[in-house]
Design an enzyme around this catalytic site. Structure first.
Site, mmCIF file in Angstrom:
data_model
loop_
_atom_site.group_PDB
_atom_site.id
_atom_site.type_symbol
_atom_site.label_atom_id
_atom_site.label_comp_id
_atom_site.label_asym_id
_atom_site.label_seq_id
_atom_site.Cartn_x
_atom_site.Cartn_y
_atom_site.Cartn_z
ATOM 1 N N ASP A 160 0.797 -1.220 0.000
ATOM 2 C CA ASP A 160 0.000 0.000 0.000
ATOM 3 C C ASP A 160 0.833 1.275 0.000
ATOM 4 O O ASP A 160 0.340 2.328 -0.407
ATOM 5 C CB ASP A 160 -0.957 -0.009 1.187
ATOM 6 C CG ASP A 160 -2.171 -0.900 0.939
ATOM 7 O OD1 ASP A 160 -2.361 -1.331 -0.214
ATOM 8 O OD2 ASP A 160 -2.918 -1.172 1.889
ATOM 9 N N TYR A 185 -10.044 -0.461 1.776
ATOM 10 C CA TYR A 185 -9.659 -0.409 3.190
ATOM 11 C C TYR A 185 -9.280 1.006 3.613
ATOM 12 O O TYR A 185 -8.763 1.809 2.821
ATOM 13 C CB TYR A 185 -8.480 -1.337 3.469
ATOM 14 C CG TYR A 185 -8.897 -2.704 3.973
ATOM 15 C CD1 TYR A 185 -9.368 -2.883 5.270
ATOM 16 C CD2 TYR A 185 -8.835 -3.826 3.151
ATOM 17 C CE1 TYR A 185 -9.762 -4.126 5.740
ATOM 18 C CE2 TYR A 185 -9.232 -5.080 3.600
ATOM 19 C CZ TYR A 185 -9.686 -5.225 4.900
ATOM 20 O OH TYR A 185 -10.081 -6.445 5.356
#
Length: 632
Positions: free
Chosen positions: A297, A380
Site C-alpha cells: 500500500d 480499506y
C-alpha cells in the site's frame, strides 16, 4: 564521532524566496512549484510526462548547510520510460537524473480511471458480461484497478494492471458488494489495451447491496462532550510540537504519510525519525481472481497520497490542532490536504494509584498526546496513531477498517480459503502486515540492541522449590543476529541501550520495543509474495543507519521480482554494536473475515510500544496534579 545533526529546538528556519522551511519539514506548495519549474526548464517534462511520486529528499544527518531537495519520479506515459530526478529548490537546480531499473513507479490516480475506460471499451469484457446476462448492468459497473503482483508472462511487461468487476445500482452505490466472480482483465497501461481476459465459471452475482450508510441511527446514546476550557497543554510552532517534556517535529510525505522527527523526552533524544514506510496485504485464496493479490500500500499506491482530510467531531474529538499537507498530483502540481494530521490530548484512565494502610488513596489520571492520520486505499481505511505518554512511553497503533474485499460463491458452500460473510459473498483470508522504521537515538546515536527473554529455571540447586524464573539478555551484535521473531511465551522484548549514558543505578539508559502478538507472513517460501515481502517474515530486523535504506521492500516493489530492501541490505551482516541503529518492526493483523465485518468492518487494531527502561531514575510523573476529579 558521527556528524549526525544534533537535536536542537532552536534550529534556524530556512527562508527561501518566501518559503519558510525547517530541513525536516514537509514540502510546501511553493517548493513543489519551484521544483517542477526546474524540471520543465531542464526539458524533462513533456505532454505525456506524469509524476507517480514526489517526495522530500531529507538531508543526510551529516549535513551542515541546509539544502531543501525534492525527489521527483517521472513517467512518460507514452513510452513507459521512468526515472528519478532530484531537484534542489534552495539552489533552483537539477542535482541528479537517473532512469529506473527493475520495478515500476507507484500507480497514479489517472491510471485508475484509465484502467476502467480500457476495460469497459473492450469487446471481450462486454462479451463476458453479456454471456453472464449482465449487459444491462454495464453502465454503473465498477472495474477495480489492482496491482498485479509479480507473475511474469510473455505478454506482460512494463506497466501492467489487473481489473476485477463489481456491479452497482448507480454511481453512488457500494462498489464492493456484488463481485462478478471469475472475470479478470489484464491491461497494459502504456499501450492502453487489454492484454487478455480470463472468464472463469458462472457463479451468480450476490444479490444484496452493501450500503452501510442507509441504516437508521439509534437514539439511545447520550452525548459525550470533551472540553478544555483553558485550551490544550501542547504548543505548536510550525511543525514543532512541545508537550509535557516531549519535543518533536511532525512530518508528512506522499509515500509514508505521517512521520515523526527529532523526538526527545525531558530534553534527551529518543528517536531521530519514525514512520511506517511499507505495509503488505497478501491474500490466502487460490481463486484466479485473488491468488496474485499482495498489495504494497505504500510502494504501489502511496499511503500519504491517499490521506483523508480529517473532520472535527468525527475523525478527531476534543480540542484539535490540524496540520496541512501539500502533495503533488499526477502532473506534479501541488494539492493541499488542509487537515491531513490531527493533534490532540485525550484522557487515558488511571496513570498511577495507591491506597495506603490508613485508607488514604492517591490517584493521578493519565493522558496522552495523539498524533494521527487516516488513509483510504481502495476498499480499506487505515488510521495511524502515534501516542506519547507522560512517563516517556511511545506507542503506535494502526487501525484497520473499511470494506473487506470479497468474491462471489454459491450460498452456503464451504470454501477453504474464504468465509461467507453475506449470502453468496465470500471474503478471503488475508493479512495486513505493517513495517515500522525506527531510527532510534537513545541518549545519542551510539546504541546497541539486546534481546531480553523471561525464562523458567529448571528445578534443582538453583531452583530448589521450582518457583524461580529469571531473564536472559542476548546482545544482537550484527545484522544476522538481529533478524528475530517475537515470542510471547517468553515475554520477549528488544532493548535499545545507550553507550554513552547511565542512570543513577549505573546501568545504561534504555528503551524497550514491546511487540504485540501477531503473525508474520503466512505465504510459503517459494511463493512470489515471499520473495517480494521478505521483510514480513520476521518481527524484527536491525541495520546500521544508511540514508538510502528507507523502504523495507526496496524503493520500487511494484512489479518487482523480489529480494530488495532488508534481505539485500542485511546480507552484508554489518556490525550493530554501539552504533547508529535503525530498527524495523513488523506487526499487523491476520484476518479471517466474519459476518460482523460486513458491510463495513469495525476497527481492528495492531501496534507496539517503545517503553523507557531505566531511562529515568524514577517515575517521571510523580508531580502530576490530582486534577480535582475525585469526589466522594
Amino acid at each position: 564521532m558521527s556528524a549526525r545533526r544534533a537535536f536542537c529546538p532552536a534550529d534556524p528556519w530556512l527562508i527561501l524566496d518566501g518559503m519558510d522551511a525547517h530541513p525536516l519539514d514537509p514540502l510546501t506548495a511553493a517548493e513543489l512549484v519551484a521544483g517542477r519549474d526546474v524540471l520543465v526548464a531542464e526539458g524533462l517534462v513533456g505532454e505525456t510526462t506524469r509524476f507517480p511520486a514526489v517526495l522530500p529528499e531529507e538531508p543526510a544527518k551529516s549535513a551542515v548547510a541546509v539544502d531543501r531537495r525534492i525527489r521527483f519520479t517521472l513517467l512518460d506515459t507514452a513510452t513507459g520510460r521512468a526515472g528519478d530526478a532530484v531537484v534542489s529548490v534552495t539552489k533552483r537546480e537539477l542535482v541528479s537524473w537517473e532512469e529506473l531499473g527493475e520495478g515500476q513507479p507507484a500507480f497514479m490516480f489517472e491510471e485508475y480511471d484509465l484502467a476502467q475506460q480500457i476495460t469497459k471499451a473492450s469487446e471481450g469484457w462486454q462479451a463476458a458480461m453479456a454471456r453472464r446476462g449482465l449487459t444491462d448492468r454495464i453502465e454503473h459497473a465498477f472495474c477495480a484497478p489492482l496491482a498485479p503482483g509479480y507473475f511474469p508472462r510473455d505478454d506482460e511487461h512494463g506497466r501492467v494492471i489487473r481489473s476485477l468487476t463489481f456491479l452497482r445500482d448507480d454511481e453512488h452505490d457500494s462498489p464492493w458488494a456484488r463481485p462478478v466472480e471469475g472475470l479478470i482483465v489484464h491491461i497494459d497501461l502504456t499501450e492502453r489495451r487489454v492484454l487478455r481476459i480470463e472468464d472463469e465459471g458462472d457463479v451468480p452475482v450476490p444479490a444484496e447491496h452493501g450500503r452501510y450508510w442507509d441504516v437508521p441511527a439509534r437514539t439511545t446514546l447520550k452525548p459525550i462532550e470533551i472540553t478544555q476550557p483553558e485550551g490544550p497543554s501542547f504548543t505548536v510552532n510550525g511543525a514543532e510540537v512541545v508537550w509535557e517534556g516531549w519535543r518533536l517535529r511532525v512530518g508528512f510525505n506522499a509515500r509514508e504519510g505521517l512521520t515523526l522527527h527529532e523526538v526527545s523526552f525531558q530534553d534527551r533524544s529518543v528517536l531521530y525519525r519514525a514512520s511506517v514506510p511499507e505495509m503488505v496485504v497478501p491474500y490466502g485464496d487460490i481463486a484466479p481472481g485473488r491468488f496474485w493479490i499482495s498489495y504494497f500500500d505504500a510502494g504501489e499506491y502511496l499511503l500519504g497520497k491517499n490521506a483523508n482530510n480529517l473532520r472535527l467531531g468525527c475523525d478527531c474529538l476534543g480540542v484539535i490542532h490540524y496540520f496541512p499537507a501539500f502533495l503533488a498530483d499526477d502532473h506534479g502540481r501541488p494539492v493541499e490536504i488542509p487537515q491531513a494530521i490531527c493533534l490532540h490530548e485525550e484522557d487515558h484512565g488511571i496513570f498511577w494509584k495507591h491506597t495506603d494502610l490508613a485508607g488514604h488513596p492517591e490517584v493521578r489520571r493519565s493522558r496522552r498526546l495523539v498524533i494521527s492520520s487516516i488513509v483510504t486505499v481502495g476498499n480499506y481505511d487505515y488510521g495511524f496513531y502515534w501516542y506519547l505518554y507522560l512517563d516517556g512511553t511511545i506507542e503506535l497503533e494502526a487501525k484497520a477498517t473499511g470494506v473487506v474485499f470479497a468474491g462471489g460463491g454459491i450460498p452456503g458452500e464451504q470454501q477453504p480459503h474464504a468465509t461467507e460473510i453475506a449470502p453468496g459473498l465470500f471474503a478471503p483470508v488475508h493479512q495486513h502486515l505493517f513495517c515500522a522504521r525506527l531510527d532510534v537515538a537513545i541518549d545519542g546515536e551510539r546504541n546497541s540492541v539486546h534481546e531480553v527473554d523471561v525464562v523458567g529455571v529448571p528445578t534443582g540447586p538453583d531452583n530448589p522449590h521450582g518457583n524461580a524464573f529469571t531473564w536472559q539478555n542476548t546482545l544482537l551484535s550484527k545484522e544476522s543476529e538481529a533478524i528475530r521473531l517475537a515470542d510471547p511465551a517468553k515475554a520477549r522484548v528488544w532493548e535499545i541501550r545507550s553507550a554513552d549514558r547511565t542512570n543513577r543505578l549505573g546501568i545504561p539508559t534504555a528503551y524497550q520495543l514491546v511487540p504485540r502478538p501477531s503473525a508474520t507472513l503466512m505465504a510459503q517460501p517459494e511463493s512470489s509474495v515471499h520473495a517480494r515481502a521478505t521483510f514480513a517474515t520476521k518481527h524484527l530486523w536491525a541495520t546500521p543507519y544508511r540514508a538510502d535504506e528507507r523502504y523495507p521492500a526496496g524503493d520500487r516493489p511494484n512489479a518487482h521480482s523480489g529480494g530488495a530492501g532488508l534481505p539485500a541490505w542485511t546480507a552484508a551482516d554489518r556490525d550493530l554494536t554501539d552504533t547508529d541503529v535503525v530498527l524495523w518492526h513488523v506487526f499487523g493483523l491476520t484476518h479471517v473475515p466474519r459476518p460482523e465485518d460486513w458491510p463495513v468492518m469495525p476497527v481492528d487494531r495492531a501496534g507496539f510500544m517503545l517503553r523507557p527502561y531505566g531511562f529515568s531514575d524514577r517515575n517521571p510523573a510523580l508531580d502530576l496534579p490530582s486534577g480535582g476529579h475525585c469526589h466522594t
